[in-house]
Design a protein around this motif. Structure first.
Motif, PDB file in Angstrom:
ATOM      1  N   ILE A 210      22.840  13.270  16.622  1.00 41.87           N
ATOM      2  CA  ILE A 210      21.911  13.815  17.615  1.00 41.87           C
ATOM      3  C   ILE A 210      20.790  12.813  17.834  1.00 41.87           C
ATOM      4  CG2 ILE A 210      20.451  15.764  18.243  1.00 41.87           C
ATOM      5  CD1 ILE A 210      22.005  17.477  16.308  1.00 41.87           C
ATOM      6  N   GLY A 211      20.758  12.239  19.020  1.00 49.48           N
ATOM      7  CA  GLY A 211      19.721  11.282  19.366  1.00 49.48           C
ATOM      8  C   GLY A 211      18.708  11.878  20.316  1.00 49.48           C
ATOM      9  N   GLY A 212      17.936  10.998  20.945  1.00 51.50           N
ATOM     10  CA  GLY A 212      16.912  11.471  21.858  1.00 51.50           C
ATOM     11  C   GLY A 212      17.479  12.020  23.154  1.00 51.50           C
ATOM     12  N   GLY A 213      18.483  11.327  23.719  1.00 50.25           N
ATOM     13  CA  GLY A 213      19.036  11.767  24.993  1.00 50.25           C
ATOM     14  C   GLY A 213      20.517  12.037  24.979  1.00 50.25           C
ATOM     15  N   VAL A 214      21.212  11.685  23.880  1.00 48.03           N
ATOM     16  CA  VAL A 214      22.666  11.833  23.805  1.00 48.03           C
ATOM     17  C   VAL A 214      23.040  12.381  22.434  1.00 48.03           C
ATOM     18  CG1 VAL A 214      24.890  10.637  23.902  1.00 48.03           C
ATOM     19  CG2 VAL A 214      23.046   9.935  25.423  1.00 48.03           C
ATOM     20  N   THR A 215      24.041  13.251  22.408  1.00 42.99           N
ATOM     21  CA  THR A 215      24.626  13.744  21.160  1.00 42.99           C
ATOM     22  C   THR A 215      26.086  13.315  21.122  1.00 42.99           C
ATOM     23  OG1 THR A 215      23.138  15.656  21.064  1.00 42.99           O
ATOM     24  CG2 THR A 215      25.172  15.778  19.784  1.00 42.99           C
TER      25      THR A 215
END
Length: 490
Positions: A210-215
């Motif tokens: 889980i990143g800032g803009g993409v999972t």
């Protein structure tokens, strides 16, 4: 002089960029020399939208790594992630060359050659080809077909594809810094290399980064990557929801990490937290239960999207080790509990531990470094990166127009003597003008005699003015004035 010991990894995310540098030991593990993280702007859901802002953030991270190690980085491996990365399956077969002696390695190589001939669409490129299984005579499934008896060998390959434009922009951002991109790997393939244990890869697990803009979702089963997916939603969506509670943007991330919870019922019911505004009058009190309610709503959406991707992979019932959460947003309190409730699977939060030395584990003991370490491990398998030990840009790697990075300013070439025209020390006389040709006039009898009788031109002398004459003229004017005044009627 360049060396080939260090490997450099660049993990460009939607909210931060991580640069990791490591060296492969004789035992095969990677010793992480340094890891640097810097905030980044200009990236939306994995897509570079402002290359100037991205290059600036990468420059800051690379420069700090260079200062720590005393080197100049000229090559690197990079990772990429977004909904423009996908997987597609293709099945093909070959006939066994010598069925009497069984399948040999040449038959397997021939099958791989056929898979290499598969072409991607014009706007995409194939990043990797992953064999899923082998079938002998369409009935017997084996992991290693060498030695099996049959006439036909077939296999299904998982092709990892990516749009060309995002890869070209990433390459452009590195070239602006004088860094050559040796290779690009999907983040979904890199992360499992740094967080999964051998048993998890064998028995089945889903890695959720889980990143800032993409999972990113990666499904492993029987030591093979079975499925990958990129969901264009991450922690930035949670931050936007918190922002609607009239929380200043500069306090959103710290408020979420310190006091947020992904499960509302686990948050205190009557505890308040005061968020400072621009002035004391603008300070705002927020109930932690309300904050957790906002966080839980968006985190539940992410968990449900992940659950759907796991179902689409076809391996939902085969993942004995459940889900492994990682990435910077995996540090959110009670997020693992939320995923347990939504998916009904076992969940653990992982930090980079696989493939690195014991001394390195303390440096990268953060879920936010999982992708960078994974790229580092994948790059070390391909080979080290070139670098120089002195702060100068090699001519072979210099890029025209690339700005020097802070911390290592290449020595500028000293300008040589420049010859300019110097004015003469003494003023030069102007060239004499040629006399104009005399006007030819018709001869008139007696003209020469008249010309001889003309009087010479005489220059009148300047007239002298004495002070006496000036005084007398002034007295005359005064007397005339009095006379005129006497004549006027009163």
């Amino acid at each position: 002089m360049e060396r080939k010991n260090y490997t450099v990894a660049v993990d460009l995310g939607s909210s931060s960029v991580v640069v990791a540098v490591g060296e492969k030991t004789p035992e095969g593990a990677v010793d992480v020399a340094c890891v640097v993280s810097k905030p980044v702007e200009g990236v939306n859901a994995g897509r570079i939208e402002n290359i100037e802002l991205v290059s600036r953030a990468i420059r800051e991270a690379v420069s700090e790594a260079e200062e720590q190690l005393g080197i100049r980085i000229t090559e690197a491996y990079a990772g990429i992630s977004g909904d423009f990365v996908r997987c597609a399956r293709h099945t093909d077969h070959v006939f066994v060359y010598d069925p009497q002696n069984g399948v040999n390695q040449k038959d397997v190589d021939a099958l791989f050659d056929r898979m290499r001939n598969v072409q991607a669409p014009d706007d995409e490129t194939i990043m990797e080809r992953v064999p899923q299984n082998y079938l002998v005579d369409d009935s017997q499934e084996v992991r290693n077909p060498v030695g099996s008896f049959g006439k036909k060998l077939s296999s299904t390959f998982n092709f990892i594809l990516c749009l060309k434009t995002p890869m070209q922009r990433l390459d452009m951002a590195l070239k602006r810094l004088g860094i050559k991109m040796l290779g690009v790997v999907s983040d979904a393939l890199a992360v499992p290399e740094s967080v999964l244990l051998p048993d998890e890869k064998e028995e089945g697990v889903a890695v959720v980064d889980i990143g800032g803009g993409v999972t990113d979702v990666t499904v492993y089963y029987r030591n093979v990557v079975r499925y990958i997916a990129s969901i264009p939603i991450g922690a930035s969506a949670i931050n936007r929801d918190i922002r609607t509670m009239s929380v200043p943007e500069k306090h959103v991330e710290s408020l979420k990490q310190k006091y947020g919870s992904a499960v509302a019922e686990l948050a205190p019911e009557d505890k308040l937290i005061r968020v400072n505004g621009r002035t004391a009058r603008e300070a705002k009190d927020i109930l932690l239960r309300n904050l957790a309610t906002v966080v839980e709503a968006r985190a539940t959406d992410i968990a449900e999207f992940v659950q759907q991707e796991i179902k689409d992979s076809g391996f939902a019932g085969k993942l004995a080790y459940g889900i492994v959460l990682t990435g910077g947003s995996a540090k959110l309190k009670d997020l693992d509990e939320l995923f347990r409730r939504v998916t009904g699977m076992d969940v653990r939060v992982a930090v980079p531990e696989a493939g690195i030395t014991e001394e390195s584990k303390e440096k990268v003991a953060d879920p936010a470094y999982s992708t960078a370490v994974g790229i580092l491990l994948k790059g070390a398998e391909q080979g080290g990166c070139a670098f120089v030990e002195r702060p100068s840009t090699p001519a072979s790697t210099a890029v025209p127009g690339a700005a020097p990075r802070t911390g290592f300013i290449p020595p500028q070439q000293q300008p040589g003597p420049k010859f300019t025209s110097v004015p003469p020390r003494y003023p030069q006389a102007a060239p004499a003008e040629e006399p104009a040709p005399a006007e030819t006039r018709p001869e008139i009898p007696g003209q020469d005699e008249e010309a001889d009788r003309e009087d010479p031109v005489v220059v009148e002398p300047k007239r002298k003015r004495g002070f006496g004459s000036i005084v007398m003229s002034a007295i005359d004017k005064i007397n005339k004035g009095f006379s005129a005044a006497e004549d006027e009627e009163i």
